[in-house]
Design an enzyme around this catalytic site. Structure first.
Site, mmCIF file in Angstrom:
data_model
loop_
_atom_site.group_PDB
_atom_site.id
_atom_site.type_symbol
_atom_site.label_atom_id
_atom_site.label_comp_id
_atom_site.label_asym_id
_atom_site.label_seq_id
_atom_site.Cartn_x
_atom_site.Cartn_y
_atom_site.Cartn_z
ATOM 1 N N VAL A 151 30.574 24.579 10.842
ATOM 2 C CA VAL A 151 32.014 24.332 10.731
ATOM 3 C C VAL A 151 32.207 22.832 10.894
ATOM 4 O O VAL A 151 31.757 22.235 11.870
ATOM 5 C CB VAL A 151 32.789 25.115 11.815
ATOM 6 C CG1 VAL A 151 34.246 24.678 11.863
ATOM 7 C CG2 VAL A 151 32.683 26.610 11.555
ATOM 8 N N SER A 166 28.351 24.255 35.104
ATOM 9 C CA SER A 166 28.425 23.749 33.729
ATOM 10 C C SER A 166 29.837 23.925 33.189
ATOM 11 O O SER A 166 30.672 24.600 33.802
ATOM 12 C CB SER A 166 27.456 24.535 32.849
ATOM 13 O OG SER A 166 27.795 25.911 32.887
ATOM 14 N N ALA A 203 23.424 33.346 35.751
ATOM 15 C CA ALA A 203 23.890 33.480 37.125
ATOM 16 C C ALA A 203 22.746 33.848 38.072
ATOM 17 O O ALA A 203 22.634 33.297 39.176
ATOM 18 C CB ALA A 203 24.979 34.543 37.191
ATOM 19 N N GLY A 237 33.326 31.726 43.547
ATOM 20 C CA GLY A 237 32.626 32.537 42.545
ATOM 21 C C GLY A 237 32.281 31.794 41.267
ATOM 22 O O GLY A 237 31.528 32.298 40.438
ATOM 23 N N ALA A 253 26.275 31.835 17.157
ATOM 24 C CA ALA A 253 25.801 33.226 17.295
ATOM 25 C C ALA A 253 24.873 33.361 18.500
ATOM 26 O O ALA A 253 23.860 34.060 18.456
ATOM 27 C CB ALA A 253 25.097 33.673 16.018
ATOM 28 N N ASP A 267 23.172 25.874 36.938
ATOM 29 C CA ASP A 267 23.406 25.379 35.576
ATOM 30 C C ASP A 267 23.316 23.863 35.480
ATOM 31 O O ASP A 267 23.143 23.324 34.387
ATOM 32 C CB ASP A 267 24.816 25.792 35.106
ATOM 33 C CG ASP A 267 24.869 27.212 34.571
ATOM 34 O OD1 ASP A 267 23.882 27.949 34.739
ATOM 35 O OD2 ASP A 267 25.910 27.578 33.985
ATOM 36 N N ILE A 292 27.269 34.231 24.151
ATOM 37 C CA ILE A 292 28.714 34.283 24.405
ATOM 38 C C ILE A 292 29.471 34.608 23.119
ATOM 39 O O ILE A 292 30.385 35.429 23.111
ATOM 40 C CB ILE A 292 29.194 32.960 25.060
ATOM 41 C CG1 ILE A 292 28.586 32.856 26.474
ATOM 42 C CG2 ILE A 292 30.715 32.887 25.119
ATOM 43 C CD1 ILE A 292 28.907 31.578 27.214
ATOM 44 N N HIS A 333 12.646 62.241 33.561
ATOM 45 C CA HIS A 333 13.074 62.795 32.283
ATOM 46 C C HIS A 333 14.374 63.559 32.484
ATOM 47 O O HIS A 333 14.507 64.271 33.471
ATOM 48 C CB HIS A 333 12.006 63.755 31.739
ATOM 49 C CG HIS A 333 12.446 64.438 30.481
ATOM 50 N ND1 HIS A 333 12.428 63.787 29.268
ATOM 51 C CD2 HIS A 333 12.940 65.685 30.255
ATOM 52 C CE1 HIS A 333 12.888 64.622 28.340
ATOM 53 N NE2 HIS A 333 13.206 65.776 28.908
HETATM 54 C C1 LIG Z 1 31.857 33.749 29.055
HETATM 55 C C2 LIG Z 1 30.601 33.642 29.880
HETATM 56 C C3 LIG Z 1 29.855 34.764 30.130
HETATM 57 C C4 LIG Z 1 28.702 34.683 30.896
HETATM 58 N N1 LIG Z 1 28.001 35.820 31.126
HETATM 59 C C5 LIG Z 1 26.881 35.769 31.870
HETATM 60 C C6 LIG Z 1 26.163 36.954 32.163
HETATM 61 O O1 LIG Z 1 26.529 38.052 31.740
HETATM 62 N N2 LIG Z 1 25.054 36.858 32.932
HETATM 63 C C7 LIG Z 1 24.623 35.651 33.414
HETATM 64 O O2 LIG Z 1 23.598 35.632 34.101
HETATM 65 N N3 LIG Z 1 25.294 34.514 33.160
HETATM 66 C C8 LIG Z 1 26.408 34.544 32.405
HETATM 67 N N4 LIG Z 1 27.113 33.398 32.184
HETATM 68 C C9 LIG Z 1 26.591 32.135 32.750
HETATM 69 C C10 LIG Z 1 26.926 32.017 34.243
HETATM 70 O O3 LIG Z 1 28.316 32.093 34.406
HETATM 71 C C11 LIG Z 1 26.376 30.709 34.796
HETATM 72 O O4 LIG Z 1 25.002 30.622 34.511
HETATM 73 C C12 LIG Z 1 26.576 30.644 36.308
HETATM 74 O O5 LIG Z 1 27.936 30.737 36.641
HETATM 75 C C13 LIG Z 1 25.997 29.342 36.865
HETATM 76 O O6 LIG Z 1 26.195 29.313 38.244
HETATM 77 P P1 LIG Z 1 26.303 27.950 39.053
HETATM 78 O O7 LIG Z 1 26.482 28.347 40.469
HETATM 79 O O8 LIG Z 1 25.206 27.040 38.687
HETATM 80 O O9 LIG Z 1 27.632 27.233 38.509
HETATM 81 P P2 LIG Z 1 29.136 27.723 38.298
HETATM 82 O O10 LIG Z 1 29.266 29.178 38.318
HETATM 83 O O11 LIG Z 1 29.613 26.998 37.092
HETATM 84 O O12 LIG Z 1 29.890 27.188 39.589
HETATM 85 C C14 LIG Z 1 30.046 25.836 39.843
HETATM 86 C C15 LIG Z 1 31.241 25.658 40.750
HETATM 87 O O13 LIG Z 1 31.260 24.307 41.197
HETATM 88 C C16 LIG Z 1 32.614 23.880 41.282
HETATM 89 N N5 LIG Z 1 32.622 22.407 41.257
HETATM 90 C C17 LIG Z 1 32.203 21.596 40.242
HETATM 91 N N6 LIG Z 1 32.309 20.303 40.613
HETATM 92 C C18 LIG Z 1 32.819 20.296 41.867
HETATM 93 C C19 LIG Z 1 33.140 19.268 42.788
HETATM 94 N N7 LIG Z 1 32.940 17.975 42.507
HETATM 95 N N8 LIG Z 1 33.662 19.627 43.978
HETATM 96 C C20 LIG Z 1 33.842 20.932 44.304
HETATM 97 N N9 LIG Z 1 33.539 21.942 43.470
HETATM 98 C C21 LIG Z 1 33.018 21.630 42.278
HETATM 99 C C22 LIG Z 1 33.259 24.532 40.066
HETATM 100 O O14 LIG Z 1 34.651 24.624 40.222
HETATM 101 C C23 LIG Z 1 32.572 25.885 40.059
HETATM 102 O O15 LIG Z 1 33.323 26.839 40.777
HETATM 103 C C24 LIG Z 1 28.288 33.436 31.428
HETATM 104 C C25 LIG Z 1 29.053 32.287 31.204
HETATM 105 C C26 LIG Z 1 30.205 32.387 30.445
HETATM 106 C C27 LIG Z 1 31.022 31.147 30.216
#
Ligand SMILES: Cc1cc2nc3c(=O)[nH]c(=O)nc-3n(C[C@H](O)[C@H](O)[C@H](O)COP(=O)(O)OP(=O)(O)OC[C@H]3O[C@@H](n4cnc5c(N)ncnc54)[C@H](O)[C@@H]3O)c2cc1C
Length: 466
Positions: free
Chosen positions: A237, A145, A321, A39, A181, A313, A184, A445
């Site tokens: 900061v 990321s 996401a 996830g 701001a 990302d 997050i 409505h």
């Molecule tokens: C606090 C917070 C709130 C957020 N809220 C939202 C929201 O409400 N809506 C939204 O759209 N986005 C939100 N985001 C952003 C969202 O989480 C990311 O855009 C999304 O998770 C990106 O998905 P991804 O699959 O690219 O990478 P990720 O979700 O970062 O997944 C990457 C995965 O790769 C794994 N990995 C990395 N390197 C290796 C390796 N060498 N071998 C094996 N595994 C590896 C990591 O462990 C991780 O599990 C939020 C982010 C944060 C931090």
């Protein structure tokens, strides 16, 4: 060595969705994940836990401020431990759901850190020192990321926290200082303000939510200030003194000038996220990065090395996401010989504060910069019947339509449930709808969504309820 059509590295929303789509299309697929659970950032330490706390803290605030007005006599008392357990339950349910989907689609899941040792070969290093080599016709990198750091300010996840620490504080800080701001900072700042913290947000730029529509940014700041959030804009900061029982934060004007000290119990560093590629072996295999450290890809998500692709990302574009998911689907379809595609003009961007803020398409600033003539339709939530009875009359909906063709170019919402209503805006832009199309679509409505129709009618100066 096990052999696959596709090995996906990372099971965040980009990676696991890509794997599921590839398996649906008949590709023999494996995933590699270095965390104990699937996830990614989203389900474990991002979207899902933050939304659980936003939901719970919003109900807490409503119980305090709004329930009495509706004849519900409730004096809420915060049990933070149980609220955190509620959040964890939500996370667990979601990560188990991904595990189920991988199994259901017969996707092999390997746990460990993946390193690409050459086109077609991935080595997985397990937690116990074991290694496993996998052969893959194609490799998709979806490693996501990590938190961006500020020079000289060390995150210990106890008193100086990133979003990860801010999702699990053991007590409500009396004073929380948020650096940044952006989405997050404002979301997690809102959570802790609702639970009782005094929240000060320090932002380098002269407004909140950089990149969003100017009118929306100003409205969001006003509404959050009214709720008690304090903003120090055009400020930075430069140091955090951790020597005493309370943190002493040095805040300076962005352009230089006299500094002052703000005391805080917790500092949240929320200055953005950076692509994560550690240990992947990119240099060794010759995968090129762009000037911001993201994996460079072409329009089909191909990296500079044949057979290796990247999404989410870790590549350019909004760090969201649903953007990662759509790219996951697109690249799986491309690998299966189909025409995968993502429309980057129709990606919703939502801030889950109260009221929510949502945007799809262009801002007024972007349209002006591009020299595109546009008409504006606006509708305030004070004039929406459902918003009135729900006591959620803050904000407005604004539709920007091409002055020549009436095509919807941008939709901006500051209002309760904006995140859900953004789906209609995305659909309109995806289908190339005119404002007239939205205006002539029957909306139920009484719903908040009637404000979308009214704003669309406003483009032609014919709103009814204004
Ligand atoms: C606090 C917070 C709130 C957020 N809220 C939202 C929201 O409400 N809506 C939204 O759209 N986005 C939100 N985001 C952003 C969202 O989480 C990311 O855009 C999304 O998770 C990106 O998905 P991804 O699959 O690219 O990478 P990720 O979700 O970062 O997944 C990457 C995965 O790769 C794994 N990995 C990395 N390197 C290796 C390796 N060498 N071998 C094996 N595994 C590896 C990591 O462990 C991780 O599990 C939020 C982010 C944060 C931090």
């Amino acid at each position: 060595m096990p052999s696959y059509d596709l090995v996906v590295i990372g099971t965040g929303p980009g990676g696991y969705v890509c794997a599921v789509r590839a398996a649906q299309l008949g590709l023999k697929t494996a995933v590699v994940e270095k965390r104990p659970t699937h996830g990614g950032t989203c389900l474990n330490i991002g979207c899902i836990p933050s939304k659980a706390l936003l939901h719970a803290s919003e109900l807490f605030e409503q119980a305090r401020l709004a329930f009495g007005k509706m004849g519900i006599d409730a004096a809420p008392r915060l049990d933070l431990k149980t609220m955190m357990a509620f959040k964890e339950q939500g996370v667990e349910g979601n990560v188990k759901g991904v595990e189920f989907l991988l199994k259901k689609n017969r996707i092999d899941a390997f746990h460990g850190v993946a390193r690409i040792v050459g086109p077609g070969e991935v080595v997985v290093a397990g937690a116990k020192g074991d290694t496993q080599s996998l052969h893959a016709r194609s490799i998709v990198i979806a490693t996501g990321s990590e938190v961006a750091h500020l020079k000289g300010i060390e995150i210990d996840e106890k008193r100086i926290v990133s979003s990860t620490g801010a999702l699990s504080l053991p007590d409500v800080p009396r004073q929380l200082l948020v650096i940044g701001a952006g989405v997050i900072g404002l979301e997690l700042g809102s959570v802790w303000r609702r639970l009782g913290s005094q929240v000060t947000v320090v932002e380098f730029l002269d407004g909140v939510l950089p990149g969003m529509d100017g009118e929306v940014r100003r409205a969001a700041q006003r509404l959050l200030e009214r709720q008690g959030m304090i903003f120090r804009l055009s400020s930075k900061v430069t140091a955090v003194d951790t020597s005493g029982p309370r943190l002493k934060v040095t805040v300076e004007p962005s352009g230089g000038g006299a500094a002052d000290i703000v005391e805080a119990d917790i500092v949240l560093v929320a200055v953005g996220r950076v692509p994560y590629t550690d240990g992947l072996g990119l240099t060794e295999v010759g995968i090129k990065l762009d000037d911001r450290g993201r994996i460079a890809v072409d329009q089909r998500y191909a990296t500079s090395v044949p057979g290796i692709w990247a999404i989410g990302d870790v590549i350019a574009g909004p760090m969201l996401a649903h953007k990662a998911e759509d790219e996951g689907i697109a690249v799986a379809e491309i690998l299966a010989g189909q025409a995968g595609h993502v429309n980057y003009d129709a990606i919703p961007n939502v801030v889950y504060t109260h009221p929510e803020i949502a945007a799809v398409g262009k801002t007024e600033e972007e349209l002006r910069a591009a020299g595109i003539a546009y008409n504006v339709g606006r509708f305030p939530m004070t004039a929406n019947g459902r918003a009135k009875v729900n006591m959620t009359t803050e904000g407005f909906i604004k539709i920007l339509a091409d002055a020549r063709t009436d095509r919807v170019l941008g939709v901006h919402m500051v209002c309760a449930d904006a995140g859900n209503m953004a789906a209609e805006a995305a659909l309109a832009i995806e289908f190339g709808a005119a404002a007239e199309d939205l205006a002539r679509t029957c909306h139920a409505h009484p719903t908040l969504s009637e404000a979308v129709k009214e704003a669309a009618m406003g483009v032609a100066h014919r709103t009814i309820h204004m």
